[in-house]
Design an enzyme around this catalytic site. Sequence first.
Site, PDB file in Angstrom:
ATOM      1  N   THR A 138       0.733  -4.328   4.228  1.00  0.00           N
ATOM      2  CA  THR A 138      -0.511  -3.702   4.682  1.00  0.00           C
ATOM      3  C   THR A 138      -0.982  -4.168   6.062  1.00  0.00           C
ATOM      4  OG1 THR A 138      -1.671  -5.418   3.412  1.00  0.00           O
ATOM      5  CG2 THR A 138      -1.330  -3.288   2.338  1.00  0.00           C
ATOM      6  N   GLU A 139      -0.198  -4.968   6.740  1.00  0.00           N
ATOM      7  CA  GLU A 139      -0.663  -5.590   7.975  1.00  0.00           C
ATOM      8  C   GLU A 139      -1.114  -4.588   9.040  1.00  0.00           C
ATOM      9  OE1 GLU A 139       2.001  -8.656   6.002  1.00  0.00           O
ATOM     10  OE2 GLU A 139       1.984  -6.482   6.250  1.00  0.00           O
TER      11      GLU A 139
END
Length: 265
Positions: A138-139
């Site tokens: 999810t960065e």
Amino acid sequence: MAYQFLTTRREGAVAYVTLNRPEVRNAFNEDVIAELTRWAAEAGEAARRDGLRAAVLAGAGKAFCAGADVAWMSKMVRYTEAENLRDATAMSRMFAALDALPLALIGRVHGAALGGGCGLAAVCDIVAADDEAVFGFTEVKLGILPAVISPFALAKIGRSAARELFLTGARFPAVRAREIGLVHAVVPAADLDAAVARYVAEILTAGPEGVAAAKALIPAVWGRTVDESMPVTAAAIAARRVSPEGQEGMTAFLEKRKPSWTRQP
């Protein structure tokens, strides 16, 4: 030495390590990174000298690991590039130490494995997940990227899945994680411990030095051509055949008995 953010126990030849920050869904900070790095060093030494043959990595509370801690991230915002480099290098070394353990590392994933939590799943040799677990690289949702976990994630899921999941940051279910190779078993939450126990039992029927050698062989031949791999693989099997453990295993097979290393978990 005791840990502040991990709980550990040993049962015979198996170690159990649990991320123990349930109030923040076992999110990473610099202290967790330091403790996991130290645990990996101690586990590696125990494998070499004290008969440790497998380890189970889990998370306390409602999630396996939800990525980076908010308080830690608030400090990162004020870090210089040099300070961020130091921080990221420490995290990279932690993942590398877990990845290189000379034993089987089994992940027990429940709830969520996001960001660095997906990285932990990637460095586990075997992962069992509950069927409601959620995963995600999810960065990019934060304007950053899954950098330090990328070598380990790519080795697990390949370039095609990485292009989709790294670039979108989308969350995905355990079934998809199994399809792309990040997870190996997906079971109802009530059956998760039994699934982990089955993998532990299988590992304990295998020669511990053989397991370590097989694990080391994978990165040694990955990306090489058959011709490039041939001397590596031939040397590896020749060494195992003449080793005391290899001799015991082959002799036990021929004599129709269990090898000396077989034990119950």
